[in-house]
Scaffold this motif. Structure first.
Motif, short mmCIF file in Angstrom:
data_model
loop_
_atom_site.label_atom_id
_atom_site.label_comp_id
_atom_site.label_asym_id
_atom_site.label_seq_id
_atom_site.Cartn_x
_atom_site.Cartn_y
_atom_site.Cartn_z
N ASP A 112 0.84 -1.21 0.00
CA ASP A 112 0.00 0.00 0.00
C ASP A 112 0.87 1.26 0.00
N ILE A 113 1.95 1.23 0.79
CA ILE A 113 2.84 2.40 0.86
C ILE A 113 3.54 2.61 -0.48
N ALA A 114 3.99 1.52 -1.09
CA ALA A 114 4.67 1.62 -2.38
C ALA A 114 3.75 2.20 -3.44
N LYS A 115 2.49 1.76 -3.45
CA LYS A 115 1.52 2.26 -4.42
C LYS A 115 1.28 3.75 -4.23
N LEU A 123 8.44 7.63 4.55
CA LEU A 123 8.16 7.60 5.98
C LEU A 123 6.92 8.43 6.33
N ALA A 124 6.73 9.55 5.65
CA ALA A 124 5.56 10.39 5.89
C ALA A 124 4.28 9.67 5.46
N ILE A 125 4.33 8.99 4.31
CA ILE A 125 3.17 8.25 3.82
C ILE A 125 2.86 7.08 4.76
N ALA A 169 15.33 12.39 0.10
CA ALA A 169 13.99 12.93 -0.19
C ALA A 169 12.97 11.80 -0.31
N THR A 170 13.36 10.72 -1.02
CA THR A 170 12.44 9.59 -1.18
C THR A 170 12.16 8.92 0.16
N ALA A 223 3.26 5.92 -2.77
CA ALA A 223 4.47 6.71 -3.00
C ALA A 223 4.95 6.64 -4.45
N GLY A 224 4.43 5.67 -5.23
CA GLY A 224 4.86 5.51 -6.61
C GLY A 224 6.26 4.97 -6.73
N VAL A 225 6.65 4.06 -5.79
CA VAL A 225 7.97 3.45 -5.82
C VAL A 225 7.82 1.95 -5.68
N SER A 226 8.94 1.23 -5.75
CA SER A 226 8.90 -0.23 -5.62
C SER A 226 8.80 -0.63 -4.14
N LYS A 227 8.38 -1.87 -3.91
CA LYS A 227 8.33 -2.39 -2.54
C LYS A 227 9.72 -2.45 -1.93
N GLY A 228 10.72 -2.71 -2.78
CA GLY A 228 12.08 -2.74 -2.27
C GLY A 228 12.52 -1.39 -1.74
N ALA A 229 12.14 -0.33 -2.43
CA ALA A 229 12.48 1.02 -1.97
C ALA A 229 11.82 1.33 -0.64
N VAL A 230 10.57 0.88 -0.51
CA VAL A 230 9.85 1.08 0.76
C VAL A 230 10.55 0.33 1.89
#
Length: 343
Positions: free
Chosen positions: A8-11, A39-41, A33-34, A13-20
């Motif tokens: 849900d966080i990745a979706k 973390l805010a999301i 920045a990412t 934030a528009g990033v991959s699950k790995g980045a999350v």
């Protein structure tokens, strides 16, 4: 509402699950920045790591456990456990450790719960309550390597520290008080004989009665319920030599016994004096208000929780006692009735 996931966080934030995963675990691989945005999301969505995942990552479950081997209907009206749990929770506060509480119908089920909790890494340690005489839980818990603190004792076991209250001294103080009021026939309405604290209080009662030459003092055992407290009071008060004072091992039994005394056409303290254990709000609300032994129950729970947390952290933890118990005198106790004045 469904618990938010890394997906849900990745979706959002528009990033991959790995980045999350990198961002949430403080690992390199994403820009500052990412990381800040992720973390805010995560905070906005109310995300938090599961206890299972945390246990796998750092070996800690972030919880301590306590199993209470009492029927749920009895537990619901037992002020002692509510105050004990409040003390434990006060010690844990808003920190990362939570309390996992479960009610078990019997001793074997309780041991099974401890083993499952340990195998599943559900808790980092346990609090053992209602210690029995020759309690098999002590060796069973230490055998599986579960950190544990016992409420009761002291046990003088280096592998199993205990938090305790000096019940024996309090029993002696109660009998000294009643003897000073002229009472010779005193009945101790005790809990189940298999509990260690029952044995401690009973042995202290016998020793104090012998010291004070109260040859007619005796103990009867119950199961702590209101029905058994009232029944025990009826039995002893209709006997050939009824007691002039009753000491109850909890406040629930004492309150119920007040009704039994009234049914018999007797009065408290005119015909029989009452002393209850664990001074709770019940003792202050009934009429007459009950003389009671006040234990620092919330402090007792807080002490045990603090000891267990230090034990889990690898510290050397020794047996520790609470502050002294106090006898609070109220309207339910008075001088022994004069011969011929008792109904």
């Amino acid at each position: 509402m469904k618990r938010p996931t890394i997906t849900d966080i990745a979706k959002e934030a528009g990033v991959s699950k790995g980045a999350v995963s990198y961002a949430l675990n403080g690992r390199p691989g994403v820009s500052h920045a990412t990381r800040t945005r992720i973390l805010a999301i995560a905070e906005q969505l109310g995300w938090g790591p599961s206890s299972a995942a945390r246990a796998l990552s750092d070996g800690k479950a972030g919880a301590i456990g306590m199993v209470i081997d009492r029927p749920a209907d009895v537990l619901g009206v037992e002020p002692f456990f509510m105050r004990l749990i409040a003390g434990i929770q006060n010690e844990l506060g808003s920190g990362p450790t939570s309390l996992l509480l479960q009610v078990a119908p019997d001793h074997d089920t309780e041991l099974g719960i401890h083993r499952r909790w340990h195998a599943e890494r559900r808790v980092d340690g346990v609090l053992l309550v209602d210690l029995r005489v020759d309690d098999e839980r002590l060796d069973a818990v230490t055998a599986i390597g579960m950190p544990a603190v016992v409420l009761g004792g002291p046990l003088d076991r280096s592998d199993l520290p205990s938090a305790w209250t000096d019940d024996g001294a309090a029993v002696g103080e109660v009998l000294d008080y009643l003897a000073a009021l002229g009472h010779r026939r005193v009945v101790h309405v005790a809990g189940p004989p298999e509990f260690l604290h029952t044995r401690v209080r009973t042995e202290a009662f016998v020793a104090a009665a012998r010291r004070l030459d109260l040859t007619e003092a005796r103990t009867v055992h119950t199961d702590y319920t209101d029905e058994s407290g009232a029944s025990a009071a009826r039995r002893v008060l209709v006997s050939g030599e009824p007691p002039t004072a009753l000491i109850f091992d909890n406040d629930v039994m004492a309150v119920a016994a007040l009704g039994a005394v009234q049914e018999l056409g007797l009065s408290v303290p005119g015909d029989v004096s009452f002393v209850a254990w664990d001074d709770s709000v019940l003792c202050r609300l009934v009429r007459p208000a009950l003389t009671a032994v006040r234990r620092p129950v919330a402090d007792y729970g807080a002490l045990a929780a603090s000891m267990l947390q230090r034990l889990i952290a690898g510290e050397d933890v020794q047996d520790a006692g609470t502050t002294a118990l106090m006898l609070v005198t109220r309207a339910s106790s008075g001088a022994v009735p004069r011969p011929g004045n008792r109904r």
